[in-house]
Design a protein around this motif. Structure first.
Motif, PDB file in Angstrom:
ATOM      1  N   PRO A   1      -1.505   5.292  -4.095  1.00 14.98           N
ATOM      2  CA  PRO A   1      -1.631   6.115  -5.306  1.00 14.98           C
ATOM      3  C   PRO A   1      -0.577   5.815  -6.377  1.00 14.98           C
ATOM      4  CG  PRO A   1      -0.432   7.331  -3.658  1.00 14.98           C
ATOM      5  CD  PRO A   1      -0.755   6.001  -3.033  1.00 14.98           C
ATOM      6  N   VAL A   2       0.322   4.840  -6.133  1.00 12.14           N
ATOM      7  CA  VAL A   2       1.414   4.616  -7.070  1.00 12.14           C
ATOM      8  C   VAL A   2       0.962   3.746  -8.249  1.00 12.14           C
ATOM      9  CG1 VAL A   2       3.764   3.738  -7.335  1.00 12.14           C
ATOM     10  CG2 VAL A   2       3.070   4.816  -5.190  1.00 12.14           C
TER      11      VAL A   2
ATOM     12  N   SER B   1       0.848  -1.196   0.000  1.00  4.02           N
ATOM     13  CA  SER B   1       0.000   0.000   0.000  1.00  4.02           C
ATOM     14  C   SER B   1       0.878   1.239   0.000  1.00  4.02           C
ATOM     15  CB  SER B   1      -0.897   0.001   1.239  1.00  4.02           C
ATOM     16  OG  SER B   1      -0.110   0.208   2.411  1.00  4.02           O
ATOM     17  N   LYS B   2       0.237   2.400   0.019  1.00  2.00           N
ATOM     18  CA  LYS B   2       0.987   3.657   0.050  1.00  2.00           C
ATOM     19  C   LYS B   2       1.863   3.747   1.298  1.00  2.00           C
ATOM     20  CE  LYS B   2      -2.777   6.221   2.276  1.00  2.00           C
ATOM     21  NZ  LYS B   2      -3.682   7.383   2.180  1.00  2.00           N
ATOM     22  N   ASP B   3       1.466   3.079   2.372  1.00  2.00           N
ATOM     23  CA  ASP B   3       2.249   3.121   3.612  1.00  2.00           C
ATOM     24  C   ASP B   3       3.515   2.272   3.515  1.00  2.00           C
ATOM     25  OD1 ASP B   3       0.312   4.738   4.839  1.00  2.00           O
ATOM     26  OD2 ASP B   3      -0.860   2.969   5.408  1.00  2.00           O
ATOM     27  N   ASP B   4       3.590   1.406   2.491  1.00  2.00           N
ATOM     28  CA  ASP B   4       4.751   0.531   2.338  1.00  2.00           C
ATOM     29  C   ASP B   4       5.790   1.073   1.366  1.00  2.00           C
ATOM     30  OD1 ASP B   4       3.495  -1.401   3.995  1.00  2.00           O
ATOM     31  OD2 ASP B   4       2.331  -2.108   2.288  1.00  2.00           O
ATOM     32  N   VAL B   5       5.554   2.262   0.827  1.00  2.36           N
ATOM     33  CA  VAL B   5       6.407   2.775  -0.233  1.00  2.36           C
ATOM     34  C   VAL B   5       7.848   2.981   0.222  1.00  2.36           C
ATOM     35  CG1 VAL B   5       5.904   5.207   0.202  1.00  2.36           C
ATOM     36  CG2 VAL B   5       6.489   4.456  -2.127  1.00  2.36           C
ATOM     37  N   PHE B   6       8.049   3.223   1.517  1.00  8.01           N
ATOM     38  CA  PHE B   6       9.400   3.491   2.010  1.00  8.01           C
ATOM     39  C   PHE B   6      10.114   2.248   2.526  1.00  8.01           C
ATOM     40  CE2 PHE B   6       6.942   7.441   2.719  1.00  8.01           C
ATOM     41  CZ  PHE B   6       7.615   8.256   1.825  1.00  8.01           C
ATOM     42  N   LEU B   7       9.437   1.097   2.511  1.00 15.64           N
ATOM     43  CA  LEU B   7      10.052  -0.121   3.034  1.00 15.64           C
ATOM     44  C   LEU B   7      11.350  -0.458   2.320  1.00 15.64           C
ATOM     45  CD1 LEU B   7       7.117  -2.628   3.643  1.00 15.64           C
ATOM     46  CD2 LEU B   7       8.697  -1.710   5.347  1.00 15.64           C
ATOM     47  N   SER B   8      11.378  -0.277   1.013  1.00 19.10           N
ATOM     48  CA  SER B   8      12.551  -0.690   0.244  1.00 19.10           C
ATOM     49  C   SER B   8      13.734   0.247   0.414  1.00 19.10           C
ATOM     50  CB  SER B   8      12.193  -0.810  -1.236  1.00 19.10           C
ATOM     51  OG  SER B   8      11.669   0.402  -1.720  1.00 19.10           O
ATOM     52  N   ASP B   9      13.575   1.302   1.234  1.00 15.69           N
ATOM     53  CA  ASP B   9      14.702   2.190   1.511  1.00 15.69           C
ATOM     54  C   ASP B   9      15.628   1.617   2.579  1.00 15.69           C
ATOM     55  OD1 ASP B   9      13.756   4.028  -0.310  1.00 15.69           O
ATOM     56  OD2 ASP B   9      12.602   5.143   1.179  1.00 15.69           O
TER      57      ASP B   9
END
Length: 345
Positions: A110-111, A75-83
């Protein structure tokens, strides 16, 4: 602690009742050792993870080469996990996931795009305590150039995938064929490892190693008299001083206790053994597994056939080798059954 035998992966009814049997085993253990409920919980969730395996007993650090690729959705909340390169996350996926497999992260609104590629660091499993039940652990995220859902719907390869036609609904655990995954890497201009598969049209039923496992090895084991409960794929076990190693594709009648492990025989799966060099490389790999498990036999299986060696000469020479068509001959199969049949080893 004596635990009940694990039901087959797809025997969901037996898995349901397995929870009751596990609870009964915990109760018996607690009463024998005169523990209170709090003491049992302290043993299970504090002492045992620290001194009996812990996270290293199921999270694999040295990963094998990837054999398959699976979609997962975030989800949009997971977008930064791969950082975070050190993150290890449980995620809904296919129970057929193997350690080392490539995990393709698709981020929803929204991605609405593929954002990163991870590695599975555990074997897939069904977890009755995990909300989504079908689970694996993922780590080692690699950002790639985003590929949008809109683009995939127009792409000549991805527009043919049913998951794309369904607008990526129910994405977690959907397997990508090697050709589609490799095409994804091309679109993303990524240098991540490709999946190997056959492209020449010959043996079209066998394009990847999983085809050999599902269409040859598992029916072969069934014909030898083994049920799914009597062998394990991707057995992960402790060796040495709290080190762990991933061992072969199939371990038949595994026995793993503290400081000791054994098996009747092992099978190492390969997509194709088309030369003597490839056979020797596979035998070298399988020999290490067989010696680690004190196995009586080591078996290589590929789309061309099987090669069997035994411990008496350090798994060096083939005592038997047959093509799959030759194994349809009753006499040839009987020769193999005398060595590997259930109750013979």
């Amino acid at each position: 602690m004596k635990l009940p035998p694990m039901p087959a992966k797809r025997d969901y009814k037996a898995r349901f009742f397995y929870y009751e049997k596990i609870c009964a085993a915990f109760y018996d253990f607690r009463t024998v050792h005169q523990m209170s409920l709090c003491e049992l919980c302290a043993f299970l969730y504090d002492f045992a993870p620290k001194y009996i395996g812990g996270i290293d007993s199921y999270i694999m650090k040295a990963l094998p080469e990837p054999k398959s690729a699976f979609f997962i959705g975030g989800s949009k909340d997971d977008v930064f996990l791969s950082d975070d390169p050190n993150t290890v996350e449980p995620w809904q996926c296919s129970p057929d996931t193997r350690a080392g497999d490539q995990i393709v992260m698709y981020l929803r609104a929204p991605v609405s795009a593929i954002d990163s590629i991870w590695r599975s660091v555990s074997a897939g499993f069904n977890d009755p305590f995990f909300y989504f039940y079908r689970c694996t652990y993922i780590a080692h995220p690699q950002k790639i150039k985003q590929i949008s859902q809109k683009y995939m719907k127009q792409d000549s390869v991805f527009k043919e995938l049913s998951i794309v036609r369904k607008n990526m609904q129910g994405i977690n655990g959907i397997e990508l064929y090697p050709s589609a995954y490799n095409h994804l890497l091309d679109l993303a201009e990524s240098s991540l490892p490709r999946l190997t598969y056959m492209t020449d049209g010959a043996d079209s039923d066998f394009t990847r190693e999983r085809d050999v496992e599902n269409k040859r090895i598992k029916p072969f084991l069934k014909k030898l008299g083994y049920t799914e409960n009597e062998y394990q794929q991707q057995l992960y076990m402790e060796i040495g001083n709290h080190n762990h190693a991933l061992i072969p594709d199939f371990v038949i009648h595994p026995i793993v206790t503290s400081g000791h492990q054994s098996a009747a025989f092992i099978i190492e799966a390969k997509l194709s053994i088309s030369s003597t060099k490839l056979l020797e490389e596979a035998k070298t790999q399988a020999r290490g597994y067989a010696k680690l498990l004190n196995a009586k036999y080591s078996v290589i299986a590929a789309k061309e056939g099987i090669w069997i060696s035994d411990a008496r000469d350090d798994y060096s020479k083939d005592i038997l080798s047959f093509t799959w068509s030759e194994l349809n001959d009753e006499d040839h199969f009987f020769t193999v059954f005398k060595q590997l049949g259930n109750g013979k080893v």
